[in-house]
Write a protein that holds these residues in place. Structure first.
Motif, PDB file in Angstrom:
ATOM      1  N   MET A   1      31.353  51.149  45.215  1.00 33.87           N
ATOM      2  CA  MET A   1      31.761  52.361  45.500  1.00 33.87           C
ATOM      3  C   MET A   1      31.778  52.710  46.886  1.00 33.87           C
ATOM      4  N   ALA A   2      32.370  53.007  48.455  1.00 30.16           N
ATOM      5  CA  ALA A   2      32.834  53.600  48.777  1.00 30.16           C
ATOM      6  C   ALA A   2      31.549  54.721  49.712  1.00 30.16           C
ATOM      7  N   ASP A   3      31.187  55.130  50.477  1.00 28.95           N
ATOM      8  CA  ASP A   3      30.769  55.885  51.365  1.00 28.95           C
ATOM      9  C   ASP A   3      31.754  57.020  51.760  1.00 28.95           C
ATOM     10  N   PRO A   4      31.259  58.273  51.773  1.00 29.20           N
ATOM     11  CA  PRO A   4      31.802  59.463  51.614  1.00 29.20           C
ATOM     12  C   PRO A   4      32.812  59.356  53.695  1.00 29.20           C
ATOM     13  N   ALA A   5      33.707  59.518  53.444  1.00 26.90           N
ATOM     14  CA  ALA A   5      33.849  59.604  54.896  1.00 26.90           C
ATOM     15  C   ALA A   5      33.303  61.205  55.637  1.00 26.90           C
ATOM     16  N   ILE A   6      33.738  61.453  56.819  1.00 30.29           N
ATOM     17  CA  ILE A   6      32.999  62.242  57.626  1.00 30.29           C
ATOM     18  C   ILE A   6      34.159  62.924  58.603  1.00 30.29           C
ATOM     19  N   LEU A   7      34.231  64.204  58.599  1.00 31.53           N
ATOM     20  CA  LEU A   7      35.196  64.692  59.097  1.00 31.53           C
ATOM     21  C   LEU A   7      34.676  65.677  59.989  1.00 31.53           C
ATOM     22  N   LEU A   8      34.716  65.481  61.572  1.00 32.04           N
ATOM     23  CA  LEU A   8      34.145  66.209  62.233  1.00 32.04           C
ATOM     24  C   LEU A   8      34.765  68.207  62.585  1.00 32.04           C
ATOM     25  N   LEU A   9      34.594  68.659  62.402  1.00 28.15           N
ATOM     26  CA  LEU A   9      35.110  70.451  63.067  1.00 28.15           C
ATOM     27  C   LEU A   9      34.002  70.905  64.618  1.00 28.15           C
ATOM     28  N   HIS A  10      35.211  70.537  65.446  1.00 28.36           N
ATOM     29  CA  HIS A  10      34.721  70.939  66.963  1.00 28.36           C
ATOM     30  C   HIS A  10      34.581  72.388  67.167  1.00 28.36           C
ATOM     31  N   GLY A  11      33.932  72.679  67.621  1.00 26.55           N
ATOM     32  CA  GLY A  11      33.802  74.223  68.549  1.00 26.55           C
ATOM     33  C   GLY A  11      35.105  74.754  68.612  1.00 26.55           C
ATOM     34  N   PHE A  12      35.053  76.457  68.743  1.00 29.19           N
ATOM     35  CA  PHE A  12      35.713  77.026  70.215  1.00 29.19           C
ATOM     36  C   PHE A  12      35.944  76.463  71.260  1.00 29.19           C
ATOM     37  N   SER A  13      37.306  76.509  72.116  1.00 33.18           N
ATOM     38  CA  SER A  13      37.287  76.183  73.417  1.00 33.18           C
ATOM     39  C   SER A  13      36.683  74.075  73.486  1.00 33.18           C
ATOM     40  N   SER A  14      36.668  73.628  72.315  1.00 31.45           N
ATOM     41  CA  SER A  14      36.493  72.685  72.766  1.00 31.45           C
ATOM     42  C   SER A  14      37.915  71.681  72.146  1.00 31.45           C
ATOM     43  N   SER A  15      37.589  70.645  71.278  1.00 29.41           N
ATOM     44  CA  SER A  15      38.099  68.824  71.643  1.00 29.41           C
ATOM     45  C   SER A  15      37.561  67.926  70.741  1.00 29.41           C
ATOM     46  N   SER A  16      38.291  67.291  69.275  1.00 29.25           N
ATOM     47  CA  SER A  16      37.605  66.098  69.120  1.00 29.25           C
ATOM     48  C   SER A  16      36.949  64.978  70.412  1.00 29.25           C
ATOM     49  N   GLU A  17      37.783  64.867  71.127  1.00 30.32           N
ATOM     50  CA  GLU A  17      37.038  64.375  72.415  1.00 30.32           C
ATOM     51  C   GLU A  17      35.913  64.744  73.445  1.00 30.32           C
ATOM     52  N   ALA A  18      36.005  66.415  73.853  1.00 28.88           N
ATOM     53  CA  ALA A  18      34.905  66.946  73.566  1.00 28.88           C
ATOM     54  C   ALA A  18      33.515  67.295  73.247  1.00 28.88           C
ATOM     55  N   SER A  19      33.870  67.092  71.942  1.00 28.15           N
ATOM     56  CA  SER A  19      32.537  67.584  71.308  1.00 28.15           C
ATOM     57  C   SER A  19      31.798  65.942  70.091  1.00 28.15           C
ATOM     58  N   GLY A  77      29.906  70.658  61.234  1.00 25.99           N
ATOM     59  CA  GLY A  77      30.832  71.127  61.805  1.00 25.99           C
ATOM     60  C   GLY A  77      30.076  72.300  62.928  1.00 25.99           C
ATOM     61  N   PHE A  78      30.823  72.371  64.744  1.00 25.29           N
ATOM     62  CA  PHE A  78      29.839  73.569  65.074  1.00 25.29           C
ATOM     63  C   PHE A  78      30.727  74.197  65.407  1.00 25.29           C
ATOM     64  N   SER A  79      29.858  75.429  65.357  1.00 23.63           N
ATOM     65  CA  SER A  79      30.027  77.323  65.683  1.00 23.63           C
ATOM     66  C   SER A  79      31.456  77.272  64.972  1.00 23.63           C
ATOM     67  N   MET A  80      32.538  77.680  65.788  1.00 21.76           N
ATOM     68  CA  MET A  80      34.089  77.498  64.599  1.00 21.76           C
ATOM     69  C   MET A  80      34.170  76.730  64.022  1.00 21.76           C
ATOM     70  N   GLY A  81      33.759  75.815  63.722  1.00 24.22           N
ATOM     71  CA  GLY A  81      34.126  74.507  63.085  1.00 24.22           C
ATOM     72  C   GLY A  81      33.171  74.516  61.438  1.00 24.22           C
ATOM     73  N   ALA A  82      32.017  75.022  62.279  1.00 26.43           N
ATOM     74  CA  ALA A  82      31.024  75.184  61.147  1.00 26.43           C
ATOM     75  C   ALA A  82      31.910  75.758  60.241  1.00 26.43           C
ATOM     76  N   ARG A  83      31.952  76.908  60.370  1.00 29.97           N
ATOM     77  CA  ARG A  83      32.859  78.532  60.108  1.00 29.97           C
ATOM     78  C   ARG A  83      33.602  78.331  59.463  1.00 29.97           C
ATOM     79  N   ALA A 151      45.102  83.921  70.836  1.00 37.71           N
ATOM     80  CA  ALA A 151      45.245  84.026  69.710  1.00 37.71           C
ATOM     81  C   ALA A 151      44.673  83.131  69.164  1.00 37.71           C
ATOM     82  N   CYS A 152      44.214  81.914  68.894  1.00 42.23           N
ATOM     83  CA  CYS A 152      43.417  81.618  67.723  1.00 42.23           C
ATOM     84  C   CYS A 152      41.854  82.927  67.553  1.00 42.23           C
ATOM     85  N   LEU A 153      41.214  83.263  68.914  1.00 42.83           N
ATOM     86  CA  LEU A 153      40.443  84.284  68.719  1.00 42.83           C
ATOM     87  C   LEU A 153      40.713  85.571  67.682  1.00 42.83           C
TER      88      LEU A 153
END
Length: 228
Positions: A1-19, A77-83, A151-153
């Motif tokens: 059985m494969a290990d679970p995938a990992i979803l990464l959710l960045h914080g506000f004013s960031s991005s996948s690249e930056a975080s 998740g970090f910050s906004m992504g954690a929420r 607008a996101c805020l």
């Protein structure tokens, strides 16, 4: 059985690249053999950037839909992504096997008043605290769009109090920098979650938690995803 995938959710004013890319997460996770899903959240990075707060109302269902057909999934998740991660699990129980929630604690329970930073992003006010100024500065760095982030805020967020957190039955690791004046103290969050533990990152403030190796190390250990 494969290990679970990992979803990464960045914080506000960031991005996948930056975080995740710049801080080494993507390179290290590539060595684990896990599938990694690291989206740019709406209004951020290379994602669509609507200027209407109503367009951001479905961020939680959108995250759920992103992984609905993936199979087993853990999330960091970090910050906004954690929420977002905690809200998704409260709204759709069983979405995640494990949750790592970084940069959240007391900030989830205080009265939400995003207007000062949103005003600064829109050019009608000024962010007075250092963290707010950091968010505003990041929001003006390409490919970001300050009006989209405002607008996101201003979006209407789903509630996330003790009743909602009680529905998060999966194991949760809360990771907070001991100098993080936004998330400290984390006790109320840890106590509200049925199965939670706490990891402190020594010497890290809010943004420093995301950049430091302590967060990454704690997350990988909790997810049993240390590289071979």
């Amino acid at each position: 059985m494969a290990d679970p995938a990992i979803l990464l959710l960045h914080g506000f004013s960031s991005s996948s690249e930056a975080s995740w890319a710049r801080n080494g997460w993507l390179d290290i996770l590539a060595d684990t053999g896990r599938r990694v899903i690291a989206p740019d959240l709406l209004g951020h990075g290379e994602a669509a950037k609507p200027h209407d707060p109503a367009a951001y109302a479905a961020m939680e269902p959108d995250v759920h839909d992103l992984v609905a057909d993936v199979g087993d999934v853990d999330v960091v998740g970090f910050s906004m992504g954690a929420r977002l991660a905690l809200c998704v699990e409260a709204m759709f129980p069983g979405t995640f096997g494990r949750i790592v929630a970084g940069g959240v604690g007391a900030n989830l329970f205080g009265e939400r008043n995003p207007s000062s930073i949103a005003d600064a992003l829109e050019g009608t006010g000024e962010a007075l605290d250092p963290l707010g100024r950091a968010f505003v500065a990041a929001a003006h760095q390409p490919p970001n769009d300050a009006l989209a982030m405002a607008a996101c805020l201003r979006r209407e967020q789903p509630p996330l109090g003790p009743a909602e957190l009680a529905r998060v039955r999966c194991p949760v690791l809360v990771v907070v920098g001991d100098k993080d004046t936004v998330a400290m103290p984390p006790d109320q969050l840890v106590d509200a979650l049925p199965d939670a533990r706490l990891a402190m990152v020594k010497g890290a403030d809010h943004l420093g938690t995301m950049k430091g190796f302590g967060f990454l190390e704690a997350a990988l250990g909790f997810l049993d995803a240390l590289p071979a």
